[in-house]
Design a protein around this motif. Sequence first.
Motif, mmCIF file in Angstrom:
data_model
loop_
_atom_site.group_PDB
_atom_site.id
_atom_site.type_symbol
_atom_site.label_atom_id
_atom_site.label_comp_id
_atom_site.label_asym_id
_atom_site.label_seq_id
_atom_site.Cartn_x
_atom_site.Cartn_y
_atom_site.Cartn_z
ATOM 1 N N LEU A 151 23.091 -32.503 -24.343
ATOM 2 C CA LEU A 151 23.455 -32.421 -22.752
ATOM 3 C C LEU A 151 24.149 -33.566 -22.177
ATOM 4 N N ALA A 152 23.955 -34.794 -22.668
ATOM 5 C CA ALA A 152 24.727 -35.951 -22.534
ATOM 6 C C ALA A 152 26.146 -35.823 -22.601
ATOM 7 N N PHE A 153 26.422 -34.826 -23.398
ATOM 8 C CA PHE A 153 28.055 -34.609 -23.650
ATOM 9 C C PHE A 153 28.719 -33.547 -22.819
ATOM 10 N N LEU A 154 27.878 -33.188 -21.851
ATOM 11 C CA LEU A 154 28.382 -32.037 -21.071
ATOM 12 C C LEU A 154 28.184 -32.433 -19.567
ATOM 13 N N ASP A 155 28.656 -32.002 -18.668
ATOM 14 C CA ASP A 155 29.061 -32.107 -17.395
ATOM 15 C C ASP A 155 27.869 -31.483 -16.615
ATOM 16 N N VAL A 156 26.526 -31.936 -16.639
ATOM 17 C CA VAL A 156 25.234 -31.265 -16.168
ATOM 18 C C VAL A 156 24.433 -32.205 -15.231
ATOM 19 N N ASN A 157 23.654 -31.592 -14.671
ATOM 20 C CA ASN A 157 22.621 -32.401 -14.013
ATOM 21 C C ASN A 157 21.240 -32.547 -14.648
ATOM 22 N N ILE A 158 21.112 -33.557 -15.388
ATOM 23 C CA ILE A 158 20.006 -33.581 -16.365
ATOM 24 C C ILE A 158 18.746 -33.275 -15.672
ATOM 25 N N PHE A 159 18.477 -33.760 -14.456
ATOM 26 C CA PHE A 159 17.368 -33.738 -13.478
ATOM 27 C C PHE A 159 16.935 -32.452 -13.413
ATOM 28 N N VAL A 160 17.939 -31.417 -12.913
ATOM 29 C CA VAL A 160 17.739 -30.223 -12.459
ATOM 30 C C VAL A 160 17.249 -29.297 -13.959
ATOM 31 N N ILE A 161 17.894 -29.756 -14.878
ATOM 32 C CA ILE A 161 17.599 -28.945 -16.421
ATOM 33 C C ILE A 161 16.053 -29.551 -16.865
ATOM 34 N N ALA A 162 15.814 -30.701 -16.475
ATOM 35 C CA ALA A 162 14.488 -31.142 -17.019
ATOM 36 C C ALA A 162 13.528 -30.644 -16.287
ATOM 37 N N ALA A 163 13.911 -30.682 -14.893
ATOM 38 C CA ALA A 163 12.598 -30.003 -14.076
ATOM 39 C C ALA A 163 12.505 -28.428 -14.447
ATOM 40 N N ALA A 164 13.387 -28.000 -14.633
ATOM 41 C CA ALA A 164 13.512 -26.425 -15.050
ATOM 42 C C ALA A 164 12.691 -26.234 -16.303
ATOM 43 N N ILE A 165 13.009 -27.082 -17.394
ATOM 44 C CA ILE A 165 12.186 -27.089 -18.576
ATOM 45 C C ILE A 165 10.648 -27.673 -18.406
ATOM 46 N N GLY A 166 10.379 -28.323 -17.490
ATOM 47 C CA GLY A 166 9.101 -28.677 -17.093
ATOM 48 C C GLY A 166 8.220 -27.552 -16.438
ATOM 49 N N VAL A 167 8.962 -27.100 -15.439
ATOM 50 C CA VAL A 167 8.248 -25.748 -14.904
ATOM 51 C C VAL A 167 8.131 -24.673 -15.907
ATOM 52 N N ALA A 168 9.230 -24.427 -16.616
ATOM 53 C CA ALA A 168 8.908 -23.432 -17.657
ATOM 54 C C ALA A 168 7.756 -23.516 -18.603
ATOM 55 N N THR A 169 7.867 -24.809 -19.114
ATOM 56 C CA THR A 169 6.804 -25.206 -20.030
ATOM 57 C C THR A 169 5.416 -24.939 -19.375
ATOM 58 N N PHE A 170 5.081 -25.601 -18.079
ATOM 59 C CA PHE A 170 3.921 -25.549 -17.485
ATOM 60 C C PHE A 170 3.527 -23.933 -17.195
ATOM 61 N N LEU A 171 4.308 -23.321 -17.025
ATOM 62 C CA LEU A 171 4.312 -21.784 -16.706
ATOM 63 C C LEU A 171 3.609 -20.960 -18.040
ATOM 64 N N MET A 172 4.426 -21.232 -19.090
ATOM 65 C CA MET A 172 4.440 -20.635 -20.371
ATOM 66 C C MET A 172 3.388 -21.040 -21.065
ATOM 67 N N ALA A 231 24.475 -43.315 -23.587
ATOM 68 C CA ALA A 231 24.731 -44.688 -24.008
ATOM 69 C C ALA A 231 25.438 -44.463 -25.575
ATOM 70 N N ALA A 232 25.803 -43.363 -26.203
ATOM 71 C CA ALA A 232 26.345 -43.347 -27.264
ATOM 72 C C ALA A 232 27.848 -42.617 -26.891
ATOM 73 N N SER A 233 27.818 -41.791 -25.763
ATOM 74 C CA SER A 233 28.916 -41.033 -25.645
ATOM 75 C C SER A 233 30.363 -41.580 -25.713
ATOM 76 N N GLN A 234 30.527 -42.697 -25.380
ATOM 77 C CA GLN A 234 31.682 -43.413 -25.322
ATOM 78 C C GLN A 234 32.403 -43.540 -26.722
ATOM 79 N N PHE A 235 31.308 -43.788 -27.740
ATOM 80 C CA PHE A 235 31.715 -43.826 -29.262
ATOM 81 C C PHE A 235 32.060 -42.413 -29.854
ATOM 82 N N VAL A 236 31.605 -41.158 -29.071
ATOM 83 C CA VAL A 236 31.616 -39.969 -29.921
ATOM 84 C C VAL A 236 32.404 -39.005 -29.182
ATOM 85 N N GLN A 237 33.073 -39.292 -27.852
ATOM 86 C CA GLN A 237 33.711 -38.360 -27.144
ATOM 87 C C GLN A 237 34.698 -37.240 -27.803
ATOM 88 N N ALA A 238 35.314 -37.804 -28.585
ATOM 89 C CA ALA A 238 35.992 -36.509 -29.329
ATOM 90 C C ALA A 238 35.525 -35.647 -30.299
#
Length: 185
Positions: A123-144, A60-67
């Motif tokens: 991560l909003a400022f990078l070209d990433v798939n947030i859902f893949v990253i969030a799933a990885a964080i969730g699985v890692a947190t569950f396991l750890m 939501a804020a990225s258009q204002f801070v892209q530079a």
Amino acid sequence: MSPFTIAMLAISMSVDAFAVAVGRGAAIGRPKFRETMRTGLVFGIIEAITPIIGWAAGVAASQFVQAVDHWIAFALLGTVGVHMLYASTQKSEAAPSAQLSLPLLMATAIGTSLDAMAVGVSLAFLDVNIFVIAAAIGVATFLMSSGGMLVGRLIGERFGRIAEALAGVVLVGLGISILIEHLSA
């Protein structure tokens, strides 16, 4: 983001939950399987949701801070990393309760996942798939956190603090890497 970077980020975001789980496991002594799974699920689900919330705010804020987005990502990741390094040097104030109610467990999980929300913003400022990253964080947190409960009585709080310090170093390194990549482009 490469699979290795996603894995390192997921592990880094999971370390504070691991440290809390180690403390809980040490306090309980011999945690029941049900309590171990409940702790892992609560921490994993909340830790997976918070970077998505942060990412949505960042988009939501990225258009204002892209530079200056790379500087923001660097500052957020660096701040979270330095905070984790600092927190790893502090003694915990009190031993965790062996019988945490579900609302208290959720509040604890939210408290340990605020760093994941800040990372989600960056991560909003990078070209990433947030859902893949969030799933990885969730699985890692569950396991750890589940594993932290099981081994808490063996390794104690000290190892959890060392792991948190290493996670802080990884986040600072990731922030520096993003900054270097954008400045050299």
